[in-house]
Write an enzyme that holds these catalytic residues in place. Structure first.
Site, PDB file in Angstrom:
ATOM      1  N   ILE A   1      44.937 -24.331  55.586  1.00 57.31           N
ATOM      2  CA  ILE A   1      43.944 -25.021  54.764  1.00 57.31           C
ATOM      3  C   ILE A   1      43.805 -24.428  53.358  1.00 57.31           C
ATOM      4  CG2 ILE A   1      42.653 -25.900  56.739  1.00 57.31           C
ATOM      5  CD1 ILE A   1      40.556 -23.680  56.193  1.00 57.31           C
TER       6      ILE A   1
ATOM      7  N   ARG B   1      39.960 -21.202  65.650  1.00 58.50           N
ATOM      8  CA  ARG B   1      39.826 -19.888  65.014  1.00 58.50           C
ATOM      9  C   ARG B   1      40.255 -20.012  63.559  1.00 58.50           C
ATOM     10  NH1 ARG B   1      37.100 -18.936  68.986  1.00 58.50           N
ATOM     11  NH2 ARG B   1      37.854 -17.807  70.809  1.00 58.50           N
TER      12      ARG B   1
ATOM     13  N   GLU C   1      51.450   2.443  44.433  1.00 57.00           N
ATOM     14  CA  GLU C   1      50.007   2.329  44.207  1.00 57.00           C
ATOM     15  C   GLU C   1      49.380   3.657  43.792  1.00 57.00           C
ATOM     16  OE1 GLU C   1      48.000  -0.179  43.917  1.00 57.00           O
ATOM     17  OE2 GLU C   1      49.305  -1.774  44.619  1.00 57.00           O
TER      18      GLU C   1
ATOM     19  N   GLU D   1      47.368   3.608  40.312  1.00 57.11           N
ATOM     20  CA  GLU D   1      45.914   3.767  40.292  1.00 57.11           C
ATOM     21  C   GLU D   1      45.438   5.133  39.813  1.00 57.11           C
ATOM     22  OE1 GLU D   1      43.762   2.297  43.642  1.00 57.11           O
ATOM     23  OE2 GLU D   1      44.385   0.256  43.137  1.00 57.11           O
TER      24      GLU D   1
ATOM     25  N   SER E   1      39.331  -6.302  59.654  1.00 54.58           N
ATOM     26  CA  SER E   1      38.336  -7.214  60.231  1.00 54.58           C
ATOM     27  C   SER E   1      39.032  -8.136  61.229  1.00 54.58           C
ATOM     28  CB  SER E   1      37.661  -8.053  59.140  1.00 54.58           C
ATOM     29  OG  SER E   1      36.945  -7.241  58.251  1.00 54.58           O
ATOM     30  N   PRO E   2      39.392  -7.618  62.407  1.00 52.01           N
ATOM     31  CA  PRO E   2      40.226  -8.388  63.338  1.00 52.01           C
ATOM     32  C   PRO E   2      39.562  -9.628  63.924  1.00 52.01           C
ATOM     33  CG  PRO E   2      39.455  -6.383  64.385  1.00 52.01           C
ATOM     34  CD  PRO E   2      39.059  -6.299  62.936  1.00 52.01           C
TER      35      PRO E   2
ATOM     36  N   GLU F   1      46.672  -5.635  34.989  1.00 51.07           N
ATOM     37  CA  GLU F   1      45.916  -6.006  33.783  1.00 51.07           C
ATOM     38  C   GLU F   1      44.485  -6.434  34.079  1.00 51.07           C
ATOM     39  OE1 GLU F   1      47.299 -10.622  33.127  1.00 51.07           O
ATOM     40  OE2 GLU F   1      48.531  -9.053  32.239  1.00 51.07           O
TER      41      GLU F   1
END
Length: 173
Positions: free
Chosen positions: A13, A36, A91, A95, A112-113, A138
């Protein structure tokens, strides 16, 4: 009892830059049908970067979904087909401006399963040395903070640090 749900149909979706959303029609263990909503995410890497044995690097940045500036471990999204460890190495430098002579895998977590398939892989970076500065995306504004581990633990307990990956990663220390 078998708790598995059988997927009968998947309908996409939404397709975005960071996430996609699917609705799954499933058959429950009792034979009934349900749906689900699942957020698909490529996953991420978080790094516990040791400046010295008592000090690690955190990043401070604004997080729009919660409308707050928070402290968290340096971390980032795994790009399509990117090697997980190489993502972490990239990363860390993007960072924090640091590279690591030692970079080791500690474990993984799900965020967040109940609605999301994101995994975050935790790495430890040691023997840091300066890499390139200002490599952040950026649209990313980051302040690097050097903090004592004991202070971070106090801030987790007091609720000043609320980032789940950062809190979870401390289980690996």
């Amino acid at each position: 009892m078998n708790f598995n749900e059988k997927t009968l149909e998947v309908k996409n979706i939404y397709n975005g830059k960071i996430i996609d959303v699917d609705v799954h029609t499933v058959e429950l263990p009792n034979g009934r049908k349900s749906s689900r909503e699942i957020v698909n995410h490529s996953g991420g890497v978080a790094i516990i970067a040791y400046k010295d044995k008592d000090t690690i690097l955190l990043v401070e940045q604004f997080r729009k979904p919660i409308e707050k500036v928070i402290l968290e471990l340096p971390a980032g999204k795994i790009e399509k087909d990117e090697d997980i460890e190489l993502c972490g190495i990239r990363e860390l430098e993007e960072e924090t401006g640091y590279k690591a002579k030692e970079f080791s895998y500690l474990g993984k977590m799900v965020t967040s399963p109940g609605f999301c398939n994101e995994y975050i892989y935790i790495y430890k970076a040691e023997n840091l040395y300066k890499g390139k500065d200002n490599l952040a995306d950026e649209d990313e504004f980051i302040n690097v903070r050097e903090m004592k581990i004991e202070k971070i633990k106090e801030m987790i307990k007091s609720g000043e640090i609320i980032d789940a990956k950062t809190i979870s990663a401390f289980m690996f220390l």
